[in-house]
Design a protein around this motif. Structure first.
Motif, mmCIF file in Angstrom:
data_model
loop_
_atom_site.group_PDB
_atom_site.id
_atom_site.type_symbol
_atom_site.label_atom_id
_atom_site.label_comp_id
_atom_site.label_asym_id
_atom_site.label_seq_id
_atom_site.Cartn_x
_atom_site.Cartn_y
_atom_site.Cartn_z
ATOM 1 N N ALA A 13 0.835 -1.197 0.000
ATOM 2 C CA ALA A 13 0.000 0.000 0.000
ATOM 3 C C ALA A 13 0.873 1.252 0.000
ATOM 4 C CB ALA A 13 -0.914 -0.013 1.218
ATOM 5 N N ALA A 14 0.280 2.347 -0.434
ATOM 6 C CA ALA A 14 0.959 3.639 -0.441
ATOM 7 C C ALA A 14 0.000 4.705 0.054
ATOM 8 C CB ALA A 14 1.454 3.986 -1.841
ATOM 9 N N VAL A 15 0.545 5.720 0.685
ATOM 10 C CA VAL A 15 -0.268 6.825 1.195
ATOM 11 C C VAL A 15 0.377 8.150 0.808
ATOM 12 C CG1 VAL A 15 -1.091 8.022 3.273
ATOM 13 C CG2 VAL A 15 -1.292 5.528 3.107
ATOM 14 N N LEU A 16 -0.433 9.034 0.274
ATOM 15 C CA LEU A 16 -0.028 10.398 -0.046
ATOM 16 C C LEU A 16 -0.302 11.274 1.170
ATOM 17 C CD1 LEU A 16 0.831 12.543 -2.193
ATOM 18 C CD2 LEU A 16 -1.600 12.735 -2.784
ATOM 19 N N VAL A 17 0.730 11.928 1.686
ATOM 20 C CA VAL A 17 0.615 12.752 2.891
ATOM 21 C C VAL A 17 0.489 14.225 2.498
ATOM 22 C CG1 VAL A 17 1.727 13.448 5.052
ATOM 23 C CG2 VAL A 17 1.980 11.089 4.217
ATOM 24 N N LEU A 18 -0.568 14.876 3.013
ATOM 25 C CA LEU A 18 -0.838 16.284 2.717
ATOM 26 C C LEU A 18 -0.782 17.085 4.013
ATOM 27 C CD1 LEU A 18 -3.923 15.716 0.362
ATOM 28 C CD2 LEU A 18 -1.527 16.006 -0.308
ATOM 29 N N PRO A 19 0.334 17.745 4.288
ATOM 30 C CA PRO A 19 0.422 18.534 5.520
ATOM 31 C C PRO A 19 -0.532 19.714 5.503
ATOM 32 C CG PRO A 19 2.310 18.954 4.099
ATOM 33 C CD PRO A 19 1.546 17.826 3.476
ATOM 34 N N GLY A 20 -0.884 20.191 6.688
ATOM 35 C CA GLY A 20 -1.751 21.355 6.806
ATOM 36 C C GLY A 20 -0.976 22.652 6.724
ATOM 37 N N GLY A 21 -1.689 23.743 7.030
ATOM 38 C CA GLY A 21 -1.072 25.056 6.973
ATOM 39 C C GLY A 21 -2.000 26.117 6.432
ATOM 40 N N GLY A 22 -3.321 25.826 6.454
ATOM 41 C CA GLY A 22 -4.303 26.832 6.075
ATOM 42 C C GLY A 22 -4.247 27.270 4.629
ATOM 43 N N TYR A 23 -3.737 26.411 3.734
ATOM 44 C CA TYR A 23 -3.542 26.762 2.322
ATOM 45 C C TYR A 23 -2.641 27.994 2.184
ATOM 46 C CZ TYR A 23 -7.100 23.414 0.705
ATOM 47 O OH TYR A 23 -7.816 22.271 0.412
ATOM 48 N N GLU A 24 -1.817 28.228 3.199
ATOM 49 C CA GLU A 24 -0.875 29.358 3.175
ATOM 50 C C GLU A 24 0.563 28.878 3.208
ATOM 51 O OE1 GLU A 24 -0.073 33.500 5.696
ATOM 52 O OE2 GLU A 24 -1.188 31.855 6.624
ATOM 53 N N ARG A 25 0.797 27.755 3.879
ATOM 54 C CA ARG A 25 2.134 27.190 4.045
ATOM 55 C C ARG A 25 1.966 25.692 4.269
ATOM 56 N NH1 ARG A 25 2.993 25.965 9.355
ATOM 57 N NH2 ARG A 25 1.386 26.698 10.794
ATOM 58 N N PHE A 46 4.481 9.084 0.596
ATOM 59 C CA PHE A 46 4.864 10.188 -0.282
ATOM 60 C C PHE A 46 4.333 11.488 0.326
ATOM 61 C CE2 PHE A 46 4.456 6.380 -2.742
ATOM 62 C CZ PHE A 46 5.399 6.440 -3.764
ATOM 63 N N VAL A 47 5.184 12.491 0.435
ATOM 64 C CA VAL A 47 4.758 13.799 0.950
ATOM 65 C C VAL A 47 4.615 14.755 -0.223
ATOM 66 C CG1 VAL A 47 5.395 15.789 2.372
ATOM 67 C CG2 VAL A 47 5.863 13.465 3.197
ATOM 68 N N LEU A 48 3.475 15.426 -0.288
ATOM 69 C CA LEU A 48 3.230 16.402 -1.351
ATOM 70 C C LEU A 48 3.135 17.803 -0.757
ATOM 71 C CD1 LEU A 48 2.526 17.131 -4.311
ATOM 72 C CD2 LEU A 48 0.109 16.815 -3.681
ATOM 73 N N ARG A 49 3.994 18.674 -1.234
ATOM 74 C CA ARG A 49 3.865 20.095 -0.894
ATOM 75 C C ARG A 49 3.137 20.768 -2.060
ATOM 76 N NH1 ARG A 49 7.875 18.496 2.476
ATOM 77 N NH2 ARG A 49 7.923 19.557 4.490
ATOM 78 N N TYR A 50 1.822 20.661 -1.986
ATOM 79 C CA TYR A 50 0.934 21.190 -3.015
ATOM 80 C C TYR A 50 0.984 22.714 -3.030
ATOM 81 C CZ TYR A 50 -1.711 21.368 1.334
ATOM 82 O OH TYR A 50 -2.085 21.591 2.643
ATOM 83 N N ARG A 51 0.527 23.283 -4.106
ATOM 84 C CA ARG A 51 0.537 24.742 -4.223
ATOM 85 C C ARG A 51 -0.422 25.389 -3.211
ATOM 86 N NH1 ARG A 51 -0.415 25.290 -10.596
ATOM 87 N NH2 ARG A 51 -1.307 23.208 -10.209
ATOM 88 N N VAL A 52 0.044 26.474 -2.626
ATOM 89 C CA VAL A 52 -0.757 27.244 -1.672
ATOM 90 C C VAL A 52 -0.804 28.700 -2.143
ATOM 91 C CG1 VAL A 52 -0.248 25.695 0.268
ATOM 92 C CG2 VAL A 52 1.277 27.631 -0.190
ATOM 93 N N ALA A 53 -1.461 29.571 -1.354
ATOM 94 C CA ALA A 53 -1.595 30.979 -1.728
ATOM 95 C C ALA A 53 -0.218 31.543 -2.096
ATOM 96 C CB ALA A 53 -2.198 31.766 -0.573
ATOM 97 N N PRO A 54 -0.163 32.331 -3.166
ATOM 98 C CA PRO A 54 -1.270 32.990 -3.876
ATOM 99 C C PRO A 54 -1.981 32.126 -4.917
ATOM 100 C CG PRO A 54 0.791 33.665 -4.859
ATOM 101 C CD PRO A 54 1.147 32.793 -3.681
ATOM 102 N N HIS A 55 -1.591 30.860 -5.057
ATOM 103 C CA HIS A 55 -2.320 29.988 -5.978
ATOM 104 C C HIS A 55 -3.716 29.722 -5.425
ATOM 105 C CE1 HIS A 55 1.285 29.221 -8.341
ATOM 106 N NE2 HIS A 55 1.938 29.063 -7.202
ATOM 107 N N ARG A 56 -4.686 29.584 -6.308
ATOM 108 C CA ARG A 56 -6.081 29.403 -5.900
ATOM 109 C C ARG A 56 -6.602 28.053 -6.388
ATOM 110 N NH1 ARG A 56 -5.534 33.319 -2.254
ATOM 111 N NH2 ARG A 56 -5.522 35.419 -3.134
ATOM 112 N N HIS A 57 -7.766 27.696 -5.874
ATOM 113 C CA HIS A 57 -8.467 26.515 -6.351
ATOM 114 C C HIS A 57 -8.677 26.626 -7.860
ATOM 115 C CE1 HIS A 57 -11.421 23.292 -6.587
ATOM 116 N NE2 HIS A 57 -12.233 24.118 -7.229
ATOM 117 N N PRO A 58 -8.410 25.555 -8.631
ATOM 118 C CA PRO A 58 -8.189 24.168 -8.199
ATOM 119 C C PRO A 58 -6.734 23.736 -8.161
ATOM 120 C CG PRO A 58 -8.707 24.173 -10.525
ATOM 121 C CD PRO A 58 -8.698 25.621 -10.093
ATOM 122 N N ALA A 59 -5.773 24.682 -8.067
ATOM 123 C CA ALA A 59 -4.355 24.315 -8.149
ATOM 124 C C ALA A 59 -3.945 23.234 -7.134
ATOM 125 C CB ALA A 59 -3.485 25.556 -7.994
#
Length: 238
Positions: A13-25, A46-59
């Protein structure tokens, strides 16, 4: 994105980890340390540092769907079982995980397919609703000034649960002063209404953003409880 840690050589199995940070960090303590814990269970992480502000949904959602597809593809070189790919998110990362699980569209037909959903989700003190007891910072960072009622409803994860939503393990603390525990309760009730298996734990005390919660009385048990839940789904050796 690269694997943070890997499990055994056999397909697992694999898990994608999405840390928090209020879509700011991104909160570092909700990233690699969590991947280390998952790897200790024999799960590729796997850890993903997804795009946060100033990027907006659906980035951010685009990033998460692309990451999930990449994990399933095997192009990273690890032996991942494509039928056992999950997502784990904290706070705003929990919101992203829940919208990923719901199959909320990005507008990219290549990504908005059934294979872009996780097979289960783990939500840790998640932001769920954009309509009730809202975490305004997450909304502002994700949507900017464009906050129509229709968009807020469409990104409220409790509204987007369907029969295709995967099972979930959810935990929160009752006195979380940043993201109300009602978010987790609403999501669990929505899953129940859709007859989707879910396990919910609401601990009496604990501040927001505890991560693995090591040394926090009561709350530190969430990893043990989650490991048991994962074993019950056949994702670990028990």
């Amino acid at each position: 994105m690269v694997p943070a840690r890997s499990g055994p050589a056999a397909p697992s199995a694999a898990v994608l980890v999405l840390p928090g940070g209020g879509y700011e960090r991104h909160a570092d303590h909700e990233a690699e340390p969590v991947a280390e814990w998952l790897a200790s269970l024999g799960i590729h992480a796997f850890v993903l540092r997804y795009r946060v502000a100033p990027h907006r949904h659906p980035a951010p959602l685009w990033d998460a769907k692309a990451a999930l597809a990449w994990i399933r593809s095997g192009r990273h070189g690890l032996t991942v079982d494509g039928s056992r790919v999950g997502v784990l998110g904290f706070s705003a990362g929990g919101h992203l995980a829940a919208t990923l699980a719901a199959g909320v569209p990005t507008g990219d037909d290549a990504l908005d397919v059934n294979g872009s959903r996780p097979d289960l989700s783990i939500l840790c003190y998640p932001v769920v609703s954009f309509e009730s007891a809202v975490h305004q910072g997450s909304i502002n960072n994700l949507l900017g000034a464009t906050q129509s009622p229709e968009l807020l409803a469409g990104l409220s994860a409790e509204r987007t649960v369907t029969g295709q939503t995967p099972p979930a393990f959810i935990w929160h603390t009752s006195d979380d002063s940043a993201v109300d525990a009602g978010h987790s309760l609403r999501y669990a009730l929505a899953l129940r209404a859709a007859r989707i298996p879910a396990e919910l734990h609401v601990f009496p005390h604990g501040r927001h953003g505890l991560g693995l919660a090591a040394g926090v009385a009561g709350v530190e048990r969430w990893t043990e409880l989650c490991a048991t839940w994962l074993a019950g789904h056949g994702w670990t050796s028990g």
